[in-house]
Design an enzyme around this catalytic site. Structure first.
Site, PDB file in Angstrom:
ATOM      1  N   HIS A 372      32.460  39.478  43.651  1.00  0.00           N
ATOM      2  CA  HIS A 372      33.837  39.870  43.940  1.00  0.00           C
ATOM      3  C   HIS A 372      34.894  39.261  43.032  1.00  0.00           C
ATOM      4  CE1 HIS A 372      36.457  42.162  46.380  1.00  0.00           C
ATOM      5  NE2 HIS A 372      35.839  41.997  47.528  1.00  0.00           N
ATOM      6  N   TYR A 486      42.554  39.888  59.689  1.00  0.00           N
ATOM      7  CA  TYR A 486      42.791  40.159  58.267  1.00  0.00           C
ATOM      8  C   TYR A 486      42.286  41.561  57.947  1.00  0.00           C
ATOM      9  CZ  TYR A 486      42.345  39.282  53.169  1.00  0.00           C
ATOM     10  OH  TYR A 486      42.452  39.320  51.806  1.00  0.00           O
TER      11      TYR A 486
END
Length: 658
Positions: A372, A486
């Protein structure tokens, strides 16, 4: 564990629609070298993209306090308000002014890009579970094409076509079309290509088209995250022409591009993959792959030993490979097995540091597992969609195609590594830690079949808001409280944008959840519908703000990063327990929507959290949840299903079942 982000990306309709075919460049029977021949050069809009705005400090503080409201009692909230006031009028004001001044000097990038790379690359936790997510492909609609060898060949060719199309500037620019009838036409594309790149974004904007940042795309290929003490590095070598293939923990490489940069014939690629699949030697006693799952500093030291012991050239082959193809020796049993296998597997057959691993199981089930640090969902999902479309609509080979007569024993090189006793001990330790950690992860999924986007839009509700509301209700039912939540949102509409956070837990969701979970008998269906409508309206507002770079998380993160870089004491706002609490994201959620995606998922970002990958489809809702001991993914999903049932009952005018 650090916050790891998956996807909330701008939808891209045309990615799976009809493309512009390119003819093969060679006159022979080889595959087309390109996926498409875009009228508009790939990077045409990049120079003129608008810059990611830095929100006003007072707006950030207001949004931050709104997000804190459902998480704190009155006394805690008053304290946090005081911290915010002193920050806004004191050190925060100074830091903000300096951040704005720095941003003006660095117009080539965004204020968040450098700090965000640092956040990922300085993290010392294993990339496995803590950062790397996966997305699995739907099966090829033609069942005979799901044979492992056939699908591996076709997907490899399509992936290399994508590489060539991207590097030739022939890949269609990534554009979010609000009015595709005007902007997604050949007429408009022929006009806009004549507009100089430094003005092109404005031309697109005039017809309600929003070009997206494509600066991350080059890291898709020939790229690896290399472990270093303290801070890792991103390595890219776009001259390399070979593919890395992993099978049973063994490493193989062969060229997929010839010396002129053309794709090697598909039948030759098939022959080489067949040769690898026929290798019957057992898995190595000490699979090197486990080291990529280690703590980054531990791995950095062991990698240095590998280099010192004469493995530099073999490691270079691994790092520079176009990508990593993982051929697994077993079929996928069900969706839970799929998630475990594509998210972490058994550790022997993945190189977790590679920009992405293309994994293909024995039954042809395929997925992309990606690192990522280098990029976010927009680039990966575009690649994913294009590879699925090309490999299913324009397959390079058919199942009955015979591999070309080639000497694969010469074309395919098996990489070998010299392992000292210290390295063997390091691998054994990494394997033990890996196995112990993976045993703690639970994954479960549901498919809610009562309805999806179509029904919810008819009710004038945001489908994403309803899904997020279900998670709030589920946690309240299971644990009796509202917690930090989130949801990632792409800011790719801006130059070097990364992501912003949507904070779905609000006073509106808390009020609505309380009504459904604890007081449903006191409210009529109409009243519950009204509460849902308020949640939806607020969630849409938060989503729009986040997509336009007007959240609060990245701004506060950048100010904190700046304070640390300047060596000044951390302002009290960041020492407030409430700041720690809102950044301890117990519900970490991410959504993606694509006709090519079967399932996506990731691990929780904190030990007592849930990792929630979900998608609201036209007529159903899918949810894939992970948890560690102390949380129960199975029970949470039952509560999600109950929440969705209750909301659908309310929308249909029925009373809520207790």
């Amino acid at each position: 564990m650090m916050t790891r982000l998956l996807l909330r990306v701008w939808p891209r309709g045309p990615a799976l629609g009809p493309g512009v075919p390119c003819r093969p460049f060679s006159g022979g029977s080889g595959p087309s070298q390109y996926l498409q021949c875009s009228i508009v050069p790939t990077m045409h809009y990049q120079d003129s993209l608008p810059r990611l705005p830095i929100p006003k400090l007072e707006d950030t503080i207001r949004r931050y306090l709104s997000a804190q409201k459902p998480l704190l009692d009155d006394g805690q909230f008053r304290k946090t308000e005081q911290f915010c006031k002193s920050f806004e009028n004191g050190s925060g004001k100074e830091l903000h002014a300096e951040l704005v001044a720095q941003d003006k000097k660095n117009k080539h990038t965004s204020y968040i890009s450098g700090p965000w790379f640092d956040m990922y690359l300085t993290a010392r936790d294993s990339v496995v579970l803590n950062f790397n997510p996966f997305m699995s492909f739907k099966p090829d609609p033609k069942s005979e094409y799901n044979d492992q060898l056939t699908r591996a060949t076709n997907m490899t060719v399509s992936a290399v076509r994508f590489l060539k199309t991207l590097r030739a500037g022939l890949l269609e620019p990534e554009v979010f079309h609000l009015n595709p009838a005007k902007s997604d036409t050949d007429t408009f594309k022929r006009l806009i290509r004549l507009v100089p790149p430094f003005l092109s974004w404005y031309g697109a904007y005039m017809v309600s088209a929003y070009p997206l940042d494509m600066s991350q795309y080059f890291r898709l290929f020939n790229s690896t995250r290399v472990p270093k003490l303290g801070r890792d590095e991103l390595f890219t070598d776009d001259k390399a022409r070979h593919l890395l293939v992993l099978r049973k923990g063994h490493f193989y490489v062969f060229d997929v591009l010839d010396k002129d940069g053309n794709i090697v014939s598909a039948s030759e690629i098939k022959a080489n993959l067949k040769y690898i699949l026929s290798d019957d030697r057992p898995a190595p006693q000490f699979p090197l792959t486990y080291l990529t799952s280690e703590n980054r500093d531990v791995w950095a030291e062991l990698r240095q030993k590998l280099v010192s012991d004469g493995n530099a050239e073999a490691l270079r082959k691994v790092d520079s490979a176009v990508f990593c193809l993982c051929l697994d020796d077993f079929p996928i049993k069900d969706l839970v097995h799929l998630s475990h296998n594509m998210l972490h597997g058994d550790g022997t057959n993945r190189w977790f540091d590679k920009s992405f691993n293309l994994i293909i199981a024995q039954d042809g089930t395929a997925a992309v597992h990606f690192e990522h640090a280098w990029g976010d969902g927009v680039a990966v999902l575009r690649f994913f969609n294009e590879v699925f479309k090309d490999s299913t609509q324009n397959p390079a080979i058919m199942p009955q195609s015979h591999p070309v007569a080639t000497d694969s024993s010469v074309a395919v090189q098996k990489l070998s590594f010299k392992l000292s006793d210290a390295l063997k001990t390091g691998i054994a330790t990494a394997k033990r830690k890996f196995n112990e950690t993976m045993k703690t992860l639970t994954i479960d999924c549901i498919q809610f079949q009562r309805g999806g986007k179509e029904f919810l839009k008819k009710q004038k509700l945001s489908p994403d808001a309803v899904a997020q509301l279900a998670f709030q209700m589920a946690f309240l039912r299971q644990y009796g409280k509202t917690v930090a939540t989130y949801e990632s949102c792409s800011t790719a509409a801006f130059k070097h944008g990364r992501t912003e956070t949507i904070r779905p837990a609000s006073i509106f969701t808390m009020r609505c959840s309380e009504a459904f979970v604890r007081e449903s008998s006191k409210h009529s269906a109409g009243e519950l519908q009204q509460l849902m409508a308020e949640c939806s309206k607020y969630h849409v507002q938060l989503t729009k703000e986040a997509a336009m770079g007007q959240g609060f998380d990245r701004h506060l993160f950048a100010l904190r990063y700046l304070a640390a870089a300047k060596g000044i004491p951390l302002p009290e706002l960041y020492l407030d327990p409430a700041y720690g609490k809102i950044n301890h994201n117990i519900l970490s959620t991410s959504t993606l929507s694509s006709p090519a995606v079967n399932l996506g998922g990731f691990a929780p970002v904190v030990p007592d959290g849930f990792g929630i990958g979900y998608a609201v489809h036209d007529n159903w809702i899918g949810c894939n949840v992970s948890s560690y001991p102390g949380r129960n993914a199975h029970e949470f999903l039952r509560c999600v299903e109950k929440a969705l049932d209750d909301m659908f009952d309310a929308l249909e005018g029925k009373s809520i079942k207790t």
